[in-house]
Design a protein around this motif. Structure first.
Motif, PDB file in Angstrom:
ATOM      1  N   LYS A   1       0.766  -1.296  -0.150  1.00 50.13           N
ATOM      2  CA  LYS A   1      -0.325  -0.137   0.430  1.00 50.13           C
ATOM      3  C   LYS A   1       1.369   1.307  -0.428  1.00 50.13           C
ATOM      4  O   LYS A   1       0.313   2.313  -0.914  1.00 50.13           O
ATOM      5  CB  LYS A   1      -1.195   0.034   1.653  1.00 50.13           C
ATOM      6  CG  LYS A   1      -2.289  -0.462   1.391  1.00 50.13           C
ATOM      7  CD  LYS A   1      -3.145  -0.967   0.190  1.00 50.13           C
ATOM      8  CE  LYS A   1      -3.984   0.782   0.279  1.00 50.13           C
ATOM      9  NZ  LYS A   1      -4.933   0.333  -0.353  1.00 50.13           N
ATOM     10  N   LEU A   2       1.712   1.099   1.055  1.00 50.38           N
ATOM     11  CA  LEU A   2       3.036   2.417   0.952  1.00 50.38           C
ATOM     12  C   LEU A   2       3.308   2.538  -0.621  1.00 50.38           C
ATOM     13  O   LEU A   2       3.734   3.677  -0.987  1.00 50.38           O
ATOM     14  CB  LEU A   2       3.660   2.363   2.012  1.00 50.38           C
ATOM     15  CG  LEU A   2       3.184   2.354   3.513  1.00 50.38           C
ATOM     16  CD1 LEU A   2       4.092   2.509   4.272  1.00 50.38           C
ATOM     17  CD2 LEU A   2       3.187   3.800   3.773  1.00 50.38           C
ATOM     18  N   ARG A   3       3.817   1.719  -1.254  1.00 55.84           N
ATOM     19  CA  ARG A   3       4.769   1.486  -1.998  1.00 55.84           C
ATOM     20  C   ARG A   3       3.736   2.230  -3.826  1.00 55.84           C
ATOM     21  O   ARG A   3       3.559   3.297  -4.297  1.00 55.84           O
ATOM     22  CB  ARG A   3       4.680  -0.130  -2.637  1.00 55.84           C
ATOM     23  CG  ARG A   3       5.383  -0.130  -4.255  1.00 55.84           C
ATOM     24  CD  ARG A   3       5.712  -1.283  -5.010  1.00 55.84           C
ATOM     25  NE  ARG A   3       4.659  -1.999  -5.319  1.00 55.84           N
ATOM     26  CZ  ARG A   3       4.409  -2.975  -5.232  1.00 55.84           C
ATOM     27  NH1 ARG A   3       5.145  -3.975  -5.100  1.00 55.84           N
ATOM     28  NH2 ARG A   3       3.112  -3.471  -5.371  1.00 55.84           N
ATOM     29  N   ASP A   4       2.590   2.037  -3.389  1.00 56.23           N
ATOM     30  CA  ASP A   4       1.141   1.950  -4.202  1.00 56.23           C
ATOM     31  C   ASP A   4       0.934   4.108  -4.198  1.00 56.23           C
ATOM     32  O   ASP A   4       1.021   4.599  -4.842  1.00 56.23           O
ATOM     33  CB  ASP A   4       0.311   1.115  -4.090  1.00 56.23           C
ATOM     34  CG  ASP A   4       0.226  -0.242  -5.137  1.00 56.23           C
ATOM     35  OD1 ASP A   4       1.388  -0.002  -5.360  1.00 56.23           O
ATOM     36  OD2 ASP A   4      -0.145  -1.066  -4.288  1.00 56.23           O
ATOM     37  N   PHE A   5       1.084   3.661  -2.782  1.00 52.05           N
ATOM     38  CA  PHE A   5       0.616   5.048  -2.718  1.00 52.05           C
ATOM     39  C   PHE A   5       2.018   6.435  -2.659  1.00 52.05           C
ATOM     40  O   PHE A   5       2.021   7.354  -3.620  1.00 52.05           O
ATOM     41  CB  PHE A   5       0.070   5.923  -1.214  1.00 52.05           C
ATOM     42  CG  PHE A   5      -1.196   4.978  -0.815  1.00 52.05           C
ATOM     43  CD1 PHE A   5      -2.356   5.372  -2.058  1.00 52.05           C
ATOM     44  CD2 PHE A   5      -1.650   4.504   0.729  1.00 52.05           C
ATOM     45  CE1 PHE A   5      -3.712   5.439  -1.733  1.00 52.05           C
ATOM     46  CE2 PHE A   5      -2.863   4.076   0.573  1.00 52.05           C
ATOM     47  CZ  PHE A   5      -3.749   4.782  -0.382  1.00 52.05           C
ATOM     48  N   ARG A   6       3.101   6.137  -2.497  1.00 50.95           N
ATOM     49  CA  ARG A   6       4.348   7.091  -3.102  1.00 50.95           C
ATOM     50  C   ARG A   6       4.428   7.574  -4.278  1.00 50.95           C
ATOM     51  O   ARG A   6       4.590   7.958  -4.959  1.00 50.95           O
ATOM     52  CB  ARG A   6       5.465   5.793  -2.004  1.00 50.95           C
ATOM     53  CG  ARG A   6       6.009   6.343  -1.308  1.00 50.95           C
ATOM     54  CD  ARG A   6       7.110   5.204  -0.452  1.00 50.95           C
ATOM     55  NE  ARG A   6       7.409   5.627   0.817  1.00 50.95           N
ATOM     56  CZ  ARG A   6       7.337   4.219   1.499  1.00 50.95           C
ATOM     57  NH1 ARG A   6       7.825   3.569   1.686  1.00 50.95           N
ATOM     58  NH2 ARG A   6       7.926   4.650   3.045  1.00 50.95           N
ATOM     59  N   LYS A   7       3.833   6.285  -5.238  1.00 57.71           N
ATOM     60  CA  LYS A   7       3.619   6.267  -6.113  1.00 57.71           C
ATOM     61  C   LYS A   7       3.010   7.041  -7.383  1.00 57.71           C
ATOM     62  O   LYS A   7       2.893   8.307  -8.402  1.00 57.71           O
ATOM     63  CB  LYS A   7       4.049   5.122  -7.232  1.00 57.71           C
ATOM     64  CG  LYS A   7       4.716   3.933  -7.614  1.00 57.71           C
ATOM     65  CD  LYS A   7       4.482   2.587  -8.791  1.00 57.71           C
ATOM     66  CE  LYS A   7       5.312   2.029  -8.440  1.00 57.71           C
ATOM     67  NZ  LYS A   7       5.180  -0.077  -8.522  1.00 57.71           N
ATOM     68  N   GLN A   8       1.911   7.390  -6.877  1.00 58.25           N
ATOM     69  CA  GLN A   8       1.000   8.162  -6.756  1.00 58.25           C
ATOM     70  C   GLN A   8       1.009   9.931  -6.491  1.00 58.25           C
ATOM     71  O   GLN A   8       1.297  10.638  -7.069  1.00 58.25           O
ATOM     72  CB  GLN A   8       0.109   7.984  -5.909  1.00 58.25           C
ATOM     73  CG  GLN A   8      -1.092   6.787  -6.033  1.00 58.25           C
ATOM     74  CD  GLN A   8      -2.015   6.559  -5.543  1.00 58.25           C
ATOM     75  OE1 GLN A   8      -3.285   7.597  -4.675  1.00 58.25           O
ATOM     76  NE2 GLN A   8      -2.532   5.042  -5.607  1.00 58.25           N
ATOM     77  N   LEU A   9       1.884  10.203  -5.160  1.00 57.20           N
ATOM     78  CA  LEU A   9       2.575  11.035  -4.040  1.00 57.20           C
ATOM     79  C   LEU A   9       3.597  11.373  -5.816  1.00 57.20           C
ATOM     80  O   LEU A   9       4.122  12.980  -5.488  1.00 57.20           O
ATOM     81  CB  LEU A   9       3.186  10.745  -3.065  1.00 57.20           C
ATOM     82  CG  LEU A   9       2.101  10.481  -2.388  1.00 57.20           C
ATOM     83  CD1 LEU A   9       2.549  10.363  -0.941  1.00 57.20           C
ATOM     84  CD2 LEU A   9       0.997  11.881  -1.853  1.00 57.20           C
TER      85      LEU A   9
END
Length: 249
Positions: free
Chosen positions: A72-80
């Motif tokens: 989840k952190l990996r996915d959100f960091r990509k969005q950020l």
């Protein structure tokens, strides 16, 4: 008492592979033995646990879901990575009452400077284009809208808060860490950034503060009262928490 933008917390961490992942431990309001783990879009990991649960038990529960947290952190960091700092130029997206509006900057030396919501756009008229001036004009516009809308929603929520006999004084104040607060004498303070959130989120914060007029701390009685006047408040709180980084920038 207050509704924090980021909850009062105890910071903890665990290692997954070569990463040290930090999380915030907060008290879970309802009586339950379960540990609730949430990864927010701003990459905050928040773990709600019963007050009497020791840290080892909480850490064990978190580690069992370490892979899910990591992903989840990996996915959100990509969005950020695609979120750029605001430049206050035409084409940017800004929130108002939970909806996104495109910013349109108009340079008009002969016109009065100000902000209008027209045809699905936030139009800002300035004499000379300046990011700081546009930012200031928008902030003033949001505060004016907040004053008007918060007063109306407070009146509406008072119909549910039968324990409040008189309409409490209302203050609008930009705060770094709180959506709202209630003073010991019953004055309610609300953050103008909250006007960017959906109406149900505004109602949630107002009801939270009205509940503090009856119960001045976050006791079980407070949460019972909150659940009575807004049965699904936890989902609304989660929605507001998820928007925090978008609407306070």
């Amino acid at each position: 008492m207050n509704v924090p933008i980021k909850a009062n917390r105890q910071l903890m961490s665990f290692r997954y592979g070569d990463q040290q992942i930090a999380f915030e431990r907060v008290k879970r309001p309802q009586a339950t033995s379960k540990v609730l783990i949430k990864v927010h879009p701003d990459c905050r990991v928040v773990v709600s646990a019963p007050e009497d649960a020791d840290n080892e038990m909480v850490l064990s529960a978190v580690k069992k879901r370490s892979r899910w947290i990591y992903e989840k952190l990996r996915d959100f960091r990509k969005q950020l990575e695609h979120i750029t700092p605001r430049q206050y130029i035409s084409g940017e997206s800004h929130y108002y009452l939970g909806k996104q509006y495109l910013l349109k900057v108009i340079e008009a030396p002969e016109q009065a400077q100000g902000v209008k919501l027209l045809r699905g756009k936030l139009e800002v008229s300035v004499k000379i284009k300046s990011a700081e001036k546009i930012k200031t004009l928008l902030a003033d516009w949001y505060k004016a809208r907040a004053k008007e809308i918060f007063a109306k929603r407070l009146d509406a929520m008072l119909e549910q808060a039968l324990w409040v006999t008189d309409c409490p004084p209302l203050r609008i104040l930009t705060m770094q860490t709180q959506w709202g607060s209630c003073s010991p004498n019953g004055r309610i303070t609300l953050n103008p950034h909250l006007v960017k959130a959906p109406r149900e989120c505004i109602d949630y914060v107002i009801l939270h503060e009205l509940c503090h007029i009856a119960e001045h701390n976050h006791s079980e009685r407070f949460y019972r009262l909150m659940s009575k006047v807004m049965p699904k408040w936890e989902k609304t709180k989660e929605r507001l928490d998820g928007m925090a980084s978008s609407i306070t920038s």
